[in-house]
Design a protein around this motif. Structure first.
Motif, PDB file in Angstrom:
ATOM      1  N   ASP A  92       0.828  -1.217   0.000  1.00 25.47           N
ATOM      2  CA  ASP A  92       0.000   0.000   0.000  1.00 25.47           C
ATOM      3  C   ASP A  92       0.861   1.265   0.000  1.00 25.47           C
ATOM      4  O   ASP A  92       0.472   2.293  -0.568  1.00 25.47           O
ATOM      5  CB  ASP A  92      -1.032  -0.008   1.140  1.00 25.47           C
ATOM      6  N   GLU A  93       2.037   1.192   0.608  1.00 24.11           N
ATOM      7  CA  GLU A  93       2.950   2.343   0.586  1.00 24.11           C
ATOM      8  C   GLU A  93       3.444   2.587  -0.841  1.00 24.11           C
ATOM      9  O   GLU A  93       3.596   3.730  -1.277  1.00 24.11           O
ATOM     10  CB  GLU A  93       4.150   2.093   1.502  1.00 24.11           C
ATOM     11  N   TYR A  94       3.674   1.501  -1.551  1.00 29.33           N
ATOM     12  CA  TYR A  94       4.139   1.625  -2.937  1.00 29.33           C
ATOM     13  C   TYR A  94       3.059   2.299  -3.805  1.00 29.33           C
ATOM     14  O   TYR A  94       3.354   3.192  -4.602  1.00 29.33           O
ATOM     15  CB  TYR A  94       4.508   0.248  -3.506  1.00 29.33           C
ATOM     16  N   ARG A  96       0.749   4.329  -2.828  1.00 32.57           N
ATOM     17  CA  ARG A  96       0.681   5.752  -2.463  1.00 32.57           C
ATOM     18  C   ARG A  96       1.841   6.519  -3.109  1.00 32.57           C
ATOM     19  O   ARG A  96       1.675   7.637  -3.593  1.00 32.57           O
ATOM     20  CB  ARG A  96       0.732   5.871  -0.941  1.00 32.57           C
ATOM     21  N   PHE A  97       3.025   5.895  -3.099  1.00 32.80           N
ATOM     22  CA  PHE A  97       4.202   6.552  -3.689  1.00 32.80           C
ATOM     23  C   PHE A  97       3.962   6.849  -5.169  1.00 32.80           C
ATOM     24  O   PHE A  97       4.199   7.963  -5.646  1.00 32.80           O
ATOM     25  CB  PHE A  97       5.437   5.660  -3.496  1.00 32.80           C
ATOM     26  N   ILE A  98       3.458   5.866  -5.891  1.00 30.68           N
ATOM     27  CA  ILE A  98       3.216   6.057  -7.330  1.00 30.68           C
ATOM     28  C   ILE A  98       2.162   7.144  -7.546  1.00 30.68           C
ATOM     29  O   ILE A  98       2.319   8.021  -8.395  1.00 30.68           O
ATOM     30  CB  ILE A  98       2.765   4.717  -7.981  1.00 30.68           C
ATOM     31  N   ASP A 100       1.514   9.602  -5.590  1.00 34.51           N
ATOM     32  CA  ASP A 100       2.147  10.899  -5.267  1.00 34.51           C
ATOM     33  C   ASP A 100       2.965  11.406  -6.445  1.00 34.51           C
ATOM     34  O   ASP A 100       2.912  12.588  -6.782  1.00 34.51           O
ATOM     35  CB  ASP A 100       3.071  10.754  -4.052  1.00 34.51           C
ATOM     36  N   VAL A 101       3.733  10.497  -7.056  1.00 35.82           N
ATOM     37  CA  VAL A 101       4.590  10.907  -8.177  1.00 35.82           C
ATOM     38  C   VAL A 101       3.734  11.447  -9.326  1.00 35.82           C
ATOM     39  O   VAL A 101       4.105  12.422  -9.981  1.00 35.82           O
ATOM     40  CB  VAL A 101       5.476   9.721  -8.643  1.00 35.82           C
ATOM     41  N   TYR A 102       2.567  10.834  -9.518  1.00 43.24           N
ATOM     42  CA  TYR A 102       1.685  11.294 -10.601  1.00 43.24           C
ATOM     43  C   TYR A 102       0.727  12.397 -10.139  1.00 43.24           C
ATOM     44  O   TYR A 102      -0.120  12.845 -10.914  1.00 43.24           O
ATOM     45  CB  TYR A 102       0.884  10.117 -11.174  1.00 43.24           C
ATOM     46  N   ASP A 105      -4.888  11.898  -6.396  1.00 49.75           N
ATOM     47  CA  ASP A 105      -5.529  11.588  -5.123  1.00 49.75           C
ATOM     48  C   ASP A 105      -6.766  10.763  -5.449  1.00 49.75           C
ATOM     49  O   ASP A 105      -7.795  11.303  -5.828  1.00 49.75           O
ATOM     50  CB  ASP A 105      -5.897  12.880  -4.392  1.00 49.75           C
ATOM     51  N   TRP A 108      -9.704   5.676  -2.056  1.00 56.71           N
ATOM     52  CA  TRP A 108      -9.076   4.412  -1.645  1.00 56.71           C
ATOM     53  C   TRP A 108     -10.051   3.243  -1.693  1.00 56.71           C
ATOM     54  O   TRP A 108      -9.634   2.084  -1.658  1.00 56.71           O
ATOM     55  CB  TRP A 108      -8.403   4.559  -0.278  1.00 56.71           C
ATOM     56  N   LEU A 142      -1.967  -2.710 -10.903  1.00 53.90           N
ATOM     57  CA  LEU A 142      -2.926  -1.965 -10.092  1.00 53.90           C
ATOM     58  C   LEU A 142      -2.672  -0.462 -10.214  1.00 53.90           C
ATOM     59  O   LEU A 142      -3.615   0.327 -10.386  1.00 53.90           O
ATOM     60  CB  LEU A 142      -2.807  -2.419  -8.634  1.00 53.90           C
TER      61      LEU A 142
ATOM     62  N   PHE B 276      -5.451  -2.467   1.827  1.00 54.81           N
ATOM     63  CA  PHE B 276      -4.633  -1.317   1.453  1.00 54.81           C
ATOM     64  C   PHE B 276      -5.065  -0.122   2.298  1.00 54.81           C
ATOM     65  O   PHE B 276      -6.151   0.408   2.106  1.00 54.81           O
ATOM     66  CB  PHE B 276      -4.804  -1.023  -0.042  1.00 54.81           C
ATOM     67  N   ARG B 279      -3.573   6.288   2.648  1.00 56.33           N
ATOM     68  CA  ARG B 279      -2.450   7.126   3.096  1.00 56.33           C
ATOM     69  C   ARG B 279      -2.613   8.513   2.520  1.00 56.33           C
ATOM     70  O   ARG B 279      -3.129   8.679   1.425  1.00 56.33           O
ATOM     71  CB  ARG B 279      -1.123   6.498   2.664  1.00 56.33           C
ATOM     72  N   LEU B 282       0.644  13.207  -0.963  1.00 56.27           N
ATOM     73  CA  LEU B 282       1.663  14.255  -0.895  1.00 56.27           C
ATOM     74  C   LEU B 282       2.012  14.642  -2.322  1.00 56.27           C
ATOM     75  O   LEU B 282       1.631  13.961  -3.269  1.00 56.27           O
ATOM     76  CB  LEU B 282       2.924  13.740  -0.181  1.00 56.27           C
ATOM     77  N   GLY B 283       2.775  15.694  -2.453  1.00 60.25           N
ATOM     78  CA  GLY B 283       3.222  16.095  -3.791  1.00 60.25           C
ATOM     79  C   GLY B 283       4.321  15.160  -4.284  1.00 60.25           C
ATOM     80  O   GLY B 283       4.693  14.212  -3.596  1.00 60.25           O
ATOM     81  N   ARG B 284       4.823  15.438  -5.493  1.00 59.92           N
ATOM     82  CA  ARG B 284       5.821  14.576  -6.118  1.00 59.92           C
ATOM     83  C   ARG B 284       7.102  14.472  -5.270  1.00 59.92           C
ATOM     84  O   ARG B 284       7.521  13.381  -4.909  1.00 59.92           O
ATOM     85  CB  ARG B 284       6.142  15.114  -7.511  1.00 59.92           C
TER      86      ARG B 284
END
Lengths: 254, 481
Positions: A92-94, A96-98, A100-102, A105, A108, A142, B276, B279, B282-284
């Motif tokens: 799930d952290e992964y 969220r990271f992806i 964030d990069v794009y 929001d 969920w 996903l 899941f 979370r 946040l920004g990039r």
């Protein structure tokens, strides 16, 4: 539309792609087939400028990924053959990271829904490193699904997927094409390519050796199955006939 | 012969995997593994340490001084051995190198031999023995009055060597658990920091003991591993120390056997909730920072490395107020840790190339990574009698060094994404950059401060601004990853 125009690429002096050209039209599922090492992955990587052509170009609509890789990566939902993920992040952290990069929001609830469909739900809090190869690929899928990108480029998309997930992914690919998006994928599973793709290109020796709808290709080569077309255009038809004959003989003896 | 050949392959693979993660500590070389190369250079260095002890022994006026030297030698053996062996087993377990060994038709006894040989011969474990063997041999010749103590110290060092090898094997096998358990990861990082601090303060212990007027006592002879060196003075407590040492060795031996057998290490019961978890978006750049911190918290050794460098100002402040000079030095030293944020990416760095990211995004995120602990340190320093100017100098020194090292390292990242996880720059070049940037960011402000305190601060501020501008410009120029 995804367009490849006379793409050439060499590695270490050896030319592995010789002026490859083909189009993936909007709303079309297009399968790129070929033996191992034929240059399929290289072609797909060019869609997000992971590899740049030595000559020729790739176009995503009017955009040349080599000229604007960041925009290309924003537009394309790319699934690599080998998932190289952060093994110490939880699933799930992964995700969220992806997102964030794009700069996305998403709801969920939708993440959970897709995770359930892919059979990933119970793995959400696991470290990526603890996931199986197939589940790592599902996790990448996903994130592609959540992003709803304008173009889909999926390398060996069915590799490592269980049958249920494979059916779901096929349905998703078709629905994305129905929404007008071009879907380009590579696979070694010929029956899936035949059933799913609107058009197929077979690459061999760095060249496109056959291109058309599955029906057109079968008619052109007088084949009953796509497998026969593939073996015929890659120069293995006689070998294939011999193998079939041997199998037949063994069956008779049995 | 077969075991030795496999051990060589295991060591080479461990060295290769460690190099890819930029975590190398042992002296085995990836690809070409040689027992001579792994041990000789380091052995010579340790022999030099050992020789210093022996020569100092010749001038030791009393038994108390000699004993402190022996204790120091034994402690150094424990420190280096545990550092080396843990680095080896952490890679061995976290990279699951035991799995291919389990597929081979190898007897458990041979597995033990393979693991020990890989560590001792090809990872440089044998070289640690040079910390005490030359001292034990030379001491009776150079300082005959301490011969008995030297022989006992040799025994103590051997016991510590065996125990620390076994303890290192056991600790290393926990490395996989530390990834999924935050508490264990923090505890492990704290352990590493304590070990590093203990080593840094080792030479201070005799000074402290003497200063505190603490002399010889039979109580010291009770301490396992080192107490029995005092057998000629306190035979009974020393016997108890020896018995305790043997008991600890036995327990560690039994525990280490599991590791020798190549079992995948212990497991903690995990209370996981399926699903899941939502979370906060946040920004990039902030997303990249969050990802980096999540990764760091699951890598105790790197976490300890960062924590240790950020403890520098507190160490300096222990000796009185944080002076301007030490502020600059501490700030720049803390900034050295900034490249760690780049190497933290490991093999997954290739994944970044598939994302819509630029080099500027990476530069900014790595800089932000290093600013978070700086902010914590600066906040904690102010109430500890550090002047605002000292804290400002510390922050500027840190900014300059961090920005320069991140930008220089990013400039070395190759065009094609296949090799980021390999060493980004050669070690020699990296060291040259470190020396050059540290010299610049320390020497210029210190020279300027000769003309007045605020001149030093102004020089620091100009350097920091220049470093930030140059870093941002060079990252911008590279464009997309």
């Amino acid at each position: 539309m995804i367009r490849y125009e006379g793409v050439t690429k060499s590695y270490g002096g050896a030319e592995i792609l010789h002026g490859v050209s083909f189009d993936v039209r909007d709303g079309e599922v297009f399968a790129l087939l070929g033996p191992n090492g034929s240059g399929k992955s290289t072609l797909l990587k060019m869609s997000i400028a992971l590899v740049k052509p030595d000559a020729g170009r790739v176009l995503l609509g009017d955009l040349d990924p080599a000229a604007d890789p960041v925009e290309a990566r924003r537009l394309v939902g790319y699934l690599p053959e080998e998932p190289l993920l952060y093994e110490s992040l939880r699933a799930d952290e992964y995700v969220r990271f992806i997102l964030d990069v794009y700069g996305l929001d998403v709801d969920w609830g939708r993440v959970g829904e897709l995770a359930r469909q892919l059979g990933l739900w119970e793995h959400g809090s696991k470290l990526v490193g603890e996931l199986s190869h197939g589940n790592k690929r599902k996790l990448m899928l996903l994130t592609v699904m959540l992003r709803q990108p304008a173009y889909l480029v999926l390398d060996e998309v069915f590799s490592g997927l269980d049958p249920v997930s494979a059916v779901r992914v096929r349905a998703w690919m078709r629905s994305e094409a129905d929404r007008g998006r071009p879907v380009l994928f590579s696979t070694h599973i010929l029956p899936i390519a035949e059933a799913l793709a609107d058009r197929i290109a077979i690459i061999y020796g760095g060249r496109i050796v056959a291109e058309g709808t599955p029906q057109e290709l079968k008619e052109l080569y007088g084949a009953r199955e796509l497998e026969e077309v593939f073996l015929s255009v890659t120069g293995h038809a006689e070998e294939y006939e011999e193998l079939l004959r041997m199998l037949g003989e063994q069956g008779d003896e049995g | 012969m077969k075991a030795r050949r496999i051990a060589r392959i295991v060591a080479a693979e461990a060295a290769y995997r460690a190099k890819r993660r930029n975590l190398r500590l042992g002296v085995a070389q990836a690809g070409e593994v040689s027992a001579v190369r792994a041990n000789v250079f380091q052995g010579m260095l340790f022999t030099l340490f050992s020789s210093i002890t022996v020569f100092a022994l010749a001038f030791a006026e009393d038994v108390e001084t000699a004993l402190l030297m022996f204790f120091g030698s034994v402690a150094m053996t424990a420190f280096f051995n545990i550092m080396y062996v843990t680095s080896f087993t952490a890679i061995f377990f976290s990279e699951e190198l035991y799995k291919p060994l389990q597929l081979l038709p190898i007897e458990p006894r041979s597995l033990e031999k393979i693991l020990v040989t890989a560590y001792m011969l090809y990872w440089g474990g044998l070289s640690v023995s040079a910390l005490w063997i030359p001292a034990v041999i030379a001491a009776p010749l150079i300082a005959p009055r301490y011969t008995a103590y030297a022989l006992l110290a040799g025994g103590a060092a051997l016991a510590v060597y065996i125990a620390s090898t076994q303890a290192g094997l056991i600790l290393g096998s926990y490395s996989r658990l530390a990834k999924s358990n935050l508490l264990l990861s923090m505890a492990s990082a704290a352990g590493w920091v304590l070990l590093m601090l203990a080593f840094a303060f080792l030479p201070q212990i005799p000074v402290y003991l003497r200063g505190a007027g603490i002399g010889l006592s039979p109580l010291y002879a009770l301490i396992p591993f080192v107490g029995f060196i005092m057998a000629p003075l306190y035979p009974l407590p020393a016997a108890a120390s020896l018995a305790a040492t043997l008991a600890i060795l036995y327990v560690l031996g039994v525990k280490a056997r599991r590791v020798y057998l190549g079992e995948p290490g212990p497991r903690l019961p995990q209370r996981r909730t399926a699903g899941f978890r939502p979370r906060r978006p946040l920004g990039r750049v902030a997303g990249l920072v969050r990802k980096d911190y999540l990764l760091l918290l699951r890598e105790p050794r790197r976490l300890a490395g960062v924590a240790y460098l950020y403890l520098f100002p507190f160490i300096f402040i222990l000796g009185g107020a944080l002076s301007d000079m030490w502020s600059v030095i501490a700030g720049v030293s803390m900034g050295v840790s900034s490249t760690l944020w780049i190497y933290l990416e490991g093999e997954a760095a290739r994944h970044l190339y598939e994302l819509p990211l630029t080099f500027l995004d990476v530069y900014l995120s790595k800089l932000a990574d290093s600013l978070i602990p700086l902010a914590l340190v600066a906040t904690a320093l102010l109430p500890l009698h550090a002047s605002p100017l000292a804290v400002l100098l510390l922050a500027l020194g840190h900014l300059s060094e961090a920005s320069a090292m991140i930008a220089l390292t990013l400039a070395e990242i190759p065009e094609e994404p296949s090799a980021w996880s390999e060493a980004v720059s050669t070690k020699a070049r990296h060291v040259a950059w470190l020396i050059a940037t540290m010299a610049l960011f320390i020497a210029v402000p210190l020279a300027a401060s000769m003309a007045g305190r605020w001149y030093g601060a102004a020089a620091s501020a100009i350097l920091a601004a220049a470093s930030l501008a140059a870093g941002a410009y060079s990252s911008c120029r590279r464009g997309a990853l």
